[in-house]
Design a protein around this motif. Structure first.
Motif, PDB file in Angstrom:
ATOM      1  N   TYR A   1      51.442  42.857  34.579  1.00 43.49           N
ATOM      2  CA  TYR A   1      50.292  43.732  34.800  1.00 43.49           C
ATOM      3  C   TYR A   1      50.667  44.888  35.717  1.00 43.49           C
ATOM      4  CZ  TYR A   1      45.400  45.030  35.373  1.00 43.49           C
ATOM      5  OH  TYR A   1      44.200  45.706  35.361  1.00 43.49           O
ATOM      6  N   CYS A   2      51.541  44.625  36.688  1.00 45.01           N
ATOM      7  CA  CYS A   2      52.018  45.688  37.577  1.00 45.01           C
ATOM      8  C   CYS A   2      52.803  46.732  36.783  1.00 45.01           C
ATOM      9  CB  CYS A   2      52.877  45.081  38.674  1.00 45.01           C
ATOM     10  SG  CYS A   2      53.411  46.274  39.927  1.00 45.01           S
TER      11      CYS A   2
ATOM     12  N   VAL B   1      46.276  43.825  42.040  1.00 40.25           N
ATOM     13  CA  VAL B   1      47.334  44.649  41.452  1.00 40.25           C
ATOM     14  C   VAL B   1      46.747  45.932  40.885  1.00 40.25           C
ATOM     15  CG1 VAL B   1      48.984  44.781  39.546  1.00 40.25           C
ATOM     16  CG2 VAL B   1      48.905  42.736  40.968  1.00 40.25           C
TER      17      VAL B   1
ATOM     18  N   VAL C   1      49.473  40.150  29.173  1.00 40.20           N
ATOM     19  CA  VAL C   1      48.461  39.839  30.188  1.00 40.20           C
ATOM     20  C   VAL C   1      47.211  39.258  29.539  1.00 40.20           C
ATOM     21  CG1 VAL C   1      46.981  40.812  31.983  1.00 40.20           C
ATOM     22  CG2 VAL C   1      49.339  41.602  31.758  1.00 40.20           C
TER      23      VAL C   1
ATOM     24  N   GLY D   1      47.615  31.332  39.053  1.00 41.54           N
ATOM     25  CA  GLY D   1      48.302  32.538  38.633  1.00 41.54           C
ATOM     26  C   GLY D   1      49.791  32.333  38.511  1.00 41.54           C
TER      27      GLY D   1
ATOM     28  N   VAL E   1      46.096  32.186  34.099  1.00 43.94           N
ATOM     29  CA  VAL E   1      45.725  32.958  35.292  1.00 43.94           C
ATOM     30  C   VAL E   1      44.194  32.957  35.377  1.00 43.94           C
ATOM     31  CG1 VAL E   1      47.747  34.419  35.503  1.00 43.94           C
ATOM     32  CG2 VAL E   1      45.988  35.057  33.893  1.00 43.94           C
TER      33      VAL E   1
ATOM     34  N   GLY F   1      44.399  37.941  41.708  1.00 46.11           N
ATOM     35  CA  GLY F   1      45.680  38.624  41.707  1.00 46.11           C
ATOM     36  C   GLY F   1      45.684  39.869  40.846  1.00 46.11           C
ATOM     37  N   LEU F   2      45.066  39.792  39.682  1.00 46.16           N
ATOM     38  CA  LEU F   2      45.072  40.928  38.754  1.00 46.16           C
ATOM     39  C   LEU F   2      44.261  42.104  39.284  1.00 46.16           C
ATOM     40  CD1 LEU F   2      44.760  39.149  35.274  1.00 46.16           C
ATOM     41  CD2 LEU F   2      46.819  39.992  36.413  1.00 46.16           C
TER      42      LEU F   2
ATOM     43  N   THR G   1      52.924  36.997  35.111  1.00 51.88           N
ATOM     44  CA  THR G   1      51.742  37.730  34.660  1.00 51.88           C
ATOM     45  C   THR G   1      51.426  38.885  35.596  1.00 51.88           C
ATOM     46  OG1 THR G   1      50.875  35.645  33.809  1.00 51.88           O
ATOM     47  CG2 THR G   1      49.351  37.491  33.920  1.00 51.88           C
ATOM     48  N   TYR G   2      51.520  38.625  36.904  1.00 47.45           N
ATOM     49  CA  TYR G   2      51.274  39.703  37.864  1.00 47.45           C
ATOM     50  C   TYR G   2      52.297  40.830  37.695  1.00 47.45           C
ATOM     51  CZ  TYR G   2      48.349  36.195  40.211  1.00 47.45           C
ATOM     52  OH  TYR G   2      47.405  35.250  40.502  1.00 47.45           O
TER      53      TYR G   2
END
Length: 293
Positions: A268-269, A39, A239, A260, A248, A35-36, A264-265
């Protein structure tokens, strides 16, 4: 003609720029959470096209090539994974997990390249000298001299090459081209050595190295620099803590498992899209000021 965009993030203090890139590149290059990295890749892609416009399509073509090569190499050499898809002509198995890992690795590499592309546009030579000069002033001076000397050396090579063509005409044989190249290199090297001696004499005549030297800085911290610095550090810390705590994580072998959290996503976004948010806010502010005229 290359399309140029006004980027407000580049107007911030160089320390803010470099801290942002250290944060996003560190969280992109040194972890493989699916996911990270997605992103990061999408955010880098958005910022890349914001800076370059349609001119960024040429670089994107190279990114697509890197993606395909990186994604396909892993299944050819790594046969780990529990979900068998098919066998190659050589008899080696291809698993779904190895394909997913290769794709994730390709996304990470391409995201890193896109971030470096925007970094090259934001961190200019004067900003680099500004950052280095506060800590290592002598090295910053050397760096500025190198930045000045390289294009000057290139121009001198072209001048000497044209002079050789005027004296001896166009080279017809390969051996003549080699001789001309050696002459141009010898003449340019002699010119560079003489130029360095003149520079050293000039610096000595101006008293370089005698007494304490003062410095001038084009960039100064403002209130908005501190606000953005706190913003970057806050989301980076969140994060990082989530990643270190294991909340995550992505497991690729033997089965593909993604752990995840949307929080957190989202954090980070917000970190990766910081330059875009700054430019949007600046555009709104500009339109608001225009409406008051």
């Amino acid at each position: 003609m290359e399309e140029r965009r006004v980027d407000e993030f580049s107007e911030f203090h160089p320390v803010i720029n470099i801290i942002f890139y250290i944060a996003v590149l560190g969280l992109t290059m040194f972890q493989m959470q699916a996911g990270l990295i997605i992103v990061s890749f999408l955010s880098a892609l958005i910022y890349h096209f914001y800076l370059k416009g349609r001119a960024g399509l040429k670089y994107l073509g190279m990114i697509v090539g890197v993606f395909l090569v990186t994604a396909l190499i892993n299944p050819l050499f790594s046969h780990k994974g529990a979900t068998l898809l098919f066998y190659l002509s050589s008899g080696n198995p291809v698993t779904m997990e190895s394909l997913i890992y290769g794709g994730s690795l390709a996304v990470m590499v391409c995201g890193t390249l896109l971030w470096f592309s925007s970094l090259n546009a934001i961190i200019t030579e004067d900003k680099l000298i500004e950052i280095v000069g506060r800590i290592f002033p002598h090295f910053a001076l050397l760096l500025s001299m190198i930045f000045r000397f390289v294009p000057k050396y290139t121009r001198q090579i072209k001048k000497n090459h044209f002079a050789q063509k005027a004296l001896y005409g166009k080279d017809q044989r390969f051996r003549d081209k080699i001789k001309t190249g050696f002459r141009v290199f010898s003449i340019t090297t002699t010119w560079a050595l003489e130029n360095s001696v003149d520079t050293a004499d000039s610096m000595r005549a101006r008293g370089y190295g005698m007494g304490k030297r003062s410095t001038f800085h084009n960039y100064h911290f403002q209130c908005r620099d501190y606000v953005v610095l706190l913003w970057i550090l806050m989301w980076t810390t969140i994060v990082f803590i989530e990643k270190v705590s294991g909340r995550v994580e992505t497991i690729y072998y033997p089965f593909y498992v993604v752990k995840g959290e949307l929080f957190t996503y989202g954090a980070y976004c917000l970190l990766c899209l910081t330059p875009i948010f700054i430019n949007i806010e600046e555009a709104f502010r500009w339109h608001r000021l225009q409406s008051k005229i």
